[in-house]
Design a protein around this motif. Structure first.
Motif, PDB file in Angstrom:
ATOM      1  N   PRO A   1       0.702  -1.425   0.132  1.00 36.30           N
ATOM      2  CA  PRO A   1      -0.138   0.045  -0.007  1.00 36.30           C
ATOM      3  C   PRO A   1       1.109   1.091  -0.184  1.00 36.30           C
ATOM      4  O   PRO A   1       0.517   2.257  -0.532  1.00 36.30           O
ATOM      5  CB  PRO A   1      -0.736  -0.063   1.391  1.00 36.30           C
ATOM      6  N   GLU A   2       1.922   1.320   0.562  1.00 37.17           N
ATOM      7  CA  GLU A   2       3.076   2.379   0.631  1.00 37.17           C
ATOM      8  C   GLU A   2       3.444   2.665  -0.771  1.00 37.17           C
ATOM      9  O   GLU A   2       3.650   3.953  -1.122  1.00 37.17           O
ATOM     10  CB  GLU A   2       4.008   2.051   1.396  1.00 37.17           C
ATOM     11  N   GLU A   3       3.269   1.883  -1.880  1.00 33.51           N
ATOM     12  CA  GLU A   3       3.696   2.251  -3.170  1.00 33.51           C
ATOM     13  C   GLU A   3       2.622   2.777  -4.007  1.00 33.51           C
ATOM     14  O   GLU A   3       2.835   3.113  -5.073  1.00 33.51           O
ATOM     15  CB  GLU A   3       4.374   1.007  -3.805  1.00 33.51           C
ATOM     16  N   LEU A   4       1.558   2.876  -3.276  1.00 34.49           N
ATOM     17  CA  LEU A   4       0.065   3.429  -4.023  1.00 34.49           C
ATOM     18  C   LEU A   4       0.142   4.943  -3.574  1.00 34.49           C
ATOM     19  O   LEU A   4       0.096   5.123  -2.459  1.00 34.49           O
ATOM     20  CB  LEU A   4      -0.993   2.669  -3.829  1.00 34.49           C
ATOM     21  N   VAL A   5      -0.304   5.899  -4.430  1.00 30.12           N
ATOM     22  CA  VAL A   5      -0.414   7.236  -4.043  1.00 30.12           C
ATOM     23  C   VAL A   5      -1.898   7.597  -4.532  1.00 30.12           C
ATOM     24  O   VAL A   5      -2.354   7.410  -5.946  1.00 30.12           O
ATOM     25  CB  VAL A   5       0.434   8.149  -4.882  1.00 30.12           C
TER      26      VAL A   5
ATOM     27  N   VAL B   1      -5.236   6.923  -9.028  1.00 31.60           N
ATOM     28  CA  VAL B   1      -4.604   5.833  -8.200  1.00 31.60           C
ATOM     29  C   VAL B   1      -2.964   6.023  -8.782  1.00 31.60           C
ATOM     30  O   VAL B   1      -3.316   5.588 -10.265  1.00 31.60           O
ATOM     31  CB  VAL B   1      -5.071   4.605  -8.006  1.00 31.60           C
ATOM     32  N   LEU B   2      -1.870   6.033  -8.501  1.00 31.74           N
ATOM     33  CA  LEU B   2      -0.572   5.877  -9.096  1.00 31.74           C
ATOM     34  C   LEU B   2       0.187   4.811  -8.390  1.00 31.74           C
ATOM     35  O   LEU B   2       0.120   4.631  -7.294  1.00 31.74           O
ATOM     36  CB  LEU B   2       0.125   7.016  -8.550  1.00 31.74           C
ATOM     37  N   ASN B   3       0.547   3.857  -9.247  1.00 31.74           N
ATOM     38  CA  ASN B   3       1.234   2.506  -8.971  1.00 31.74           C
ATOM     39  C   ASN B   3       2.390   2.881  -9.057  1.00 31.74           C
ATOM     40  O   ASN B   3       3.155   2.977 -10.135  1.00 31.74           O
ATOM     41  CB  ASN B   3       0.960   1.563  -9.724  1.00 31.74           C
TER      42      ASN B   3
ATOM     43  N   SER C   1       8.006  -0.498  -9.667  1.00 33.06           N
ATOM     44  CA  SER C   1       8.544  -0.311 -10.801  1.00 33.06           C
ATOM     45  C   SER C   1       8.382  -1.598 -11.820  1.00 33.06           C
ATOM     46  O   SER C   1       8.712  -1.355 -12.912  1.00 33.06           O
ATOM     47  CB  SER C   1      10.330  -0.148 -10.627  1.00 33.06           C
ATOM     48  N   THR C   2       8.193  -2.741 -11.171  1.00 30.71           N
ATOM     49  CA  THR C   2       7.925  -3.778 -12.024  1.00 30.71           C
ATOM     50  C   THR C   2       6.562  -4.456 -12.054  1.00 30.71           C
ATOM     51  O   THR C   2       6.049  -5.135 -12.975  1.00 30.71           O
ATOM     52  CB  THR C   2       8.895  -4.748 -11.524  1.00 30.71           C
ATOM     53  N   GLN C   3       5.720  -4.353 -10.939  1.00 30.37           N
ATOM     54  CA  GLN C   3       4.387  -4.993 -10.757  1.00 30.37           C
ATOM     55  C   GLN C   3       3.317  -4.156 -11.189  1.00 30.37           C
ATOM     56  O   GLN C   3       3.236  -3.153 -10.553  1.00 30.37           O
ATOM     57  CB  GLN C   3       4.504  -5.607  -9.263  1.00 30.37           C
ATOM     58  N   LYS C   4       2.255  -4.730 -11.702  1.00 34.68           N
ATOM     59  CA  LYS C   4       0.975  -4.159 -11.960  1.00 34.68           C
ATOM     60  C   LYS C   4       0.054  -4.463 -10.719  1.00 34.68           C
ATOM     61  O   LYS C   4       0.516  -5.422  -9.995  1.00 34.68           O
ATOM     62  CB  LYS C   4       0.232  -4.616 -13.207  1.00 34.68           C
ATOM     63  N   ILE C   5      -0.910  -3.756 -10.752  1.00 32.95           N
ATOM     64  CA  ILE C   5      -1.806  -4.225  -9.638  1.00 32.95           C
ATOM     65  C   ILE C   5      -3.312  -4.318 -10.491  1.00 32.95           C
ATOM     66  O   ILE C   5      -3.560  -3.616 -11.360  1.00 32.95           O
ATOM     67  CB  ILE C   5      -2.208  -3.106  -8.584  1.00 32.95           C
ATOM     68  N   ASP C   6      -4.152  -5.405  -9.914  1.00 34.82           N
ATOM     69  CA  ASP C   6      -5.274  -5.809 -10.682  1.00 34.82           C
ATOM     70  C   ASP C   6      -6.372  -5.426 -10.040  1.00 34.82           C
ATOM     71  O   ASP C   6      -6.568  -5.155  -8.545  1.00 34.82           O
ATOM     72  CB  ASP C   6      -5.249  -7.207 -10.931  1.00 34.82           C
ATOM     73  N   SER C   7      -7.817  -5.318 -10.452  1.00 34.57           N
ATOM     74  CA  SER C   7      -9.191  -5.370  -9.682  1.00 34.57           C
ATOM     75  C   SER C   7      -9.071  -4.157  -8.834  1.00 34.57           C
ATOM     76  O   SER C   7      -9.513  -4.214  -7.699  1.00 34.57           O
ATOM     77  CB  SER C   7      -9.198  -6.495  -9.035  1.00 34.57           C
TER      78      SER C   7
ATOM     79  N   ALA D   1       2.712  -1.094 -14.078  1.00 43.36           N
ATOM     80  CA  ALA D   1       3.854  -0.604 -12.977  1.00 43.36           C
ATOM     81  C   ALA D   1       3.851   0.811 -13.359  1.00 43.36           C
ATOM     82  O   ALA D   1       4.075   1.112 -14.731  1.00 43.36           O
ATOM     83  CB  ALA D   1       5.007  -1.395 -13.185  1.00 43.36           C
ATOM     84  N   GLU D   2       4.285   1.688 -12.787  1.00 44.79           N
ATOM     85  CA  GLU D   2       4.906   3.062 -12.671  1.00 44.79           C
ATOM     86  C   GLU D   2       3.715   3.811 -13.702  1.00 44.79           C
ATOM     87  O   GLU D   2       4.077   4.655 -14.595  1.00 44.79           O
ATOM     88  CB  GLU D   2       6.116   3.099 -13.313  1.00 44.79           C
ATOM     89  N   SER D   3       2.409   3.636 -13.261  1.00 44.76           N
ATOM     90  CA  SER D   3       1.201   4.135 -14.086  1.00 44.76           C
ATOM     91  C   SER D   3       0.128   4.616 -13.180  1.00 44.76           C
ATOM     92  O   SER D   3       0.196   4.082 -12.055  1.00 44.76           O
ATOM     93  CB  SER D   3       0.824   3.197 -15.142  1.00 44.76           C
ATOM     94  N   LYS D   4      -0.647   5.769 -13.864  1.00 41.74           N
ATOM     95  CA  LYS D   4      -1.757   6.162 -13.036  1.00 41.74           C
ATOM     96  C   LYS D   4      -3.048   6.051 -13.867  1.00 41.74           C
ATOM     97  O   LYS D   4      -3.029   5.971 -15.154  1.00 41.74           O
ATOM     98  CB  LYS D   4      -1.399   7.735 -12.892  1.00 41.74           C
TER      99      LYS D   4
END
Length: 262
Positions: free
Chosen positions: A31-35, A55-57, A60-66, A88-91
Motif C-alpha cells: 500500500p505504501e507504493e500507491l498514491v 491511483v498511482l502505482n 517499478s515492475t508489478q501491476k495491480i489488478d481489480s 507498473a509506474e502508471s496512473k
C-alpha cells in the motif's frame, strides 16, 4: 570430479539467482507504493454526485489488478465502483457516484482495494489503501418567496416580484424565507442571507441572519431588508443577487432585476 562439482555449483547458483529474481519480480505491491488522490468534496446532505479518484502505482515492475473503491465512509457509494488494472509506474482514474451523509459529519476515509501477489493456493491477495479525504457536507436549504416588496411593513401583503422600478435616493425592500429540504435539523443563526446589488454605483449589499432552527421540512419566517439606492445612481438596470450562505459556502441563489428610472 572437481569439474563436476564446479558445474553443479554453477548450476545451483543460476537456479538460486533465477528463483530470487522470480520472487522479486512477483513480490506484491505494498500500500505504501500507491498514491491515492481525490479533490476535496463539497456537497449538500443526501445529494448524489459523481467523483473521481486517481491511483498511482509506484512499483517499478508489478501491476495491480481489480483496483476499485471498496468504501468511502461516511459517504454511500451508489451502485458499484468499476474495477481497473494499473501497470507498473502508471496512473489511472476511477469514477464513481456517492451520496452525502448528514451535514453534521466532518471526517471521511476512502478505501481503495486491489489484487497483488498470490497466496499458497495461487489465489490473488486483496490489499487495501486507506486515505483521509477533505469534505464539507452542507445542509440542503434553499431560498423561497424571494422578490421585491412594497416596504418592510407589507412583506406578506402581496406575492414577491422579480423586477422593480425605483428612483434615485429611495429605498428598496427585498423579502425572502428559507426552507430545509434536508433530513437534519439546521440550527438557528447558522446561515445568513446576503442581498447584493451588482452595480455599486446604484447600491451596496446587506446581510441578515436566519435565526430560526428548522427541522426536516421546516421553514424560516419571511424576512425582509431595506437597501438604499444612491442619490446619484445612474439610471438603468442592475442585477440584485439574493444569496443564502453557510459560512463561506453558497447554498442557494436567486437573481432579481432593479431598474432606476429618471
Amino acid at each position: 570430479m572437481k569439474k563436476l562439482l564446479s558445474l553443479l555449483l554453477l548450476i545451483s547458483v543460476i537456479i538460486i539467482s533465477g528463483c530470487a529474481s522470480t520472487i522479486k519480480a512477483n513480490s506484491p505491491v505494498s500500500p505504501e507504493e500507491l498514491v491515492v488522490s481525490i479533490e476535496p468534496l463539497v456537497m449538500k446532505e443526501f445529494n448524489e454526485q459523481d467523483v473521481s479518484v486517481k491511483v498511482l502505482n509506484n512499483n517499478s515492475t508489478q501491476k495491480i489488478d481489480s483496483v476499485s473503491v471498496s468504501s468511502f465512509d461516511p459517504f454511500t457509494i451508489v451502485g458499484s465502483s468499476p474495477q481497473i488494472n494499473i501497470p507498473a509506474e502508471s496512473k489511472a482514474a476511477l469514477s464513481f457516484r456517492v451520496m452525502a451523509p448528514s451535514f453534521e459529519k466532518n471526517t471521511s476515509m476512502l478505501t481503495v482495494s486491489y489484487a497483488s501477489g498470490t497466496d499458497e493456493k495461487e489465489q490473488p491477495i486483496i490489499r487495501t489503501k486507506v486515505v483521509p479525504v477533505q469534505m464539507v457536507v452542507l445542509p440542503d436549504a434553499k431560498l423561497q418567496f424571494v422578490g421585491f416588496a412594497e416596504n418592510m411593513d407589507n412583506l406578506r401583503k402581496s406575492p414577491p416580484v422579480s423586477a422593480w422600478e425605483t428612483k434615485k435616493g429611495e429605498n428598496i425592500t427585498v423579502k425572502f424565507s428559507v426552507t430545509n429540504h434536508g433530513q437534519s435539523t439546521i440550527a438557528g443563526d447558522s446561515m445568513y442571507v446576503v442581498v447584493d446589488i451588482e452595480n455599486k454605483m446604484i447600491g451596496n449589499s446587506s446581510t441578515v441572519n436566519i435565526t430560526e432552527a428548522m427541522a426536516k421540512g421546516g421553514t424560516s419566517y419571511t424576512r425582509g431588508m431595506e437597501l438604499p439606492v444612491q442619490k446619484d445612481a445612474p439610471n438603468g438596470e442592475t442585477n440584485v443577487y439574493v444569496n443564502l450562505m453557510k459560512g463561506d459556502y453558497l447554498l442557494d441563489s436567486q437573481t432579481l432585476v432593479l431598474k432606476v428610472k429618471l
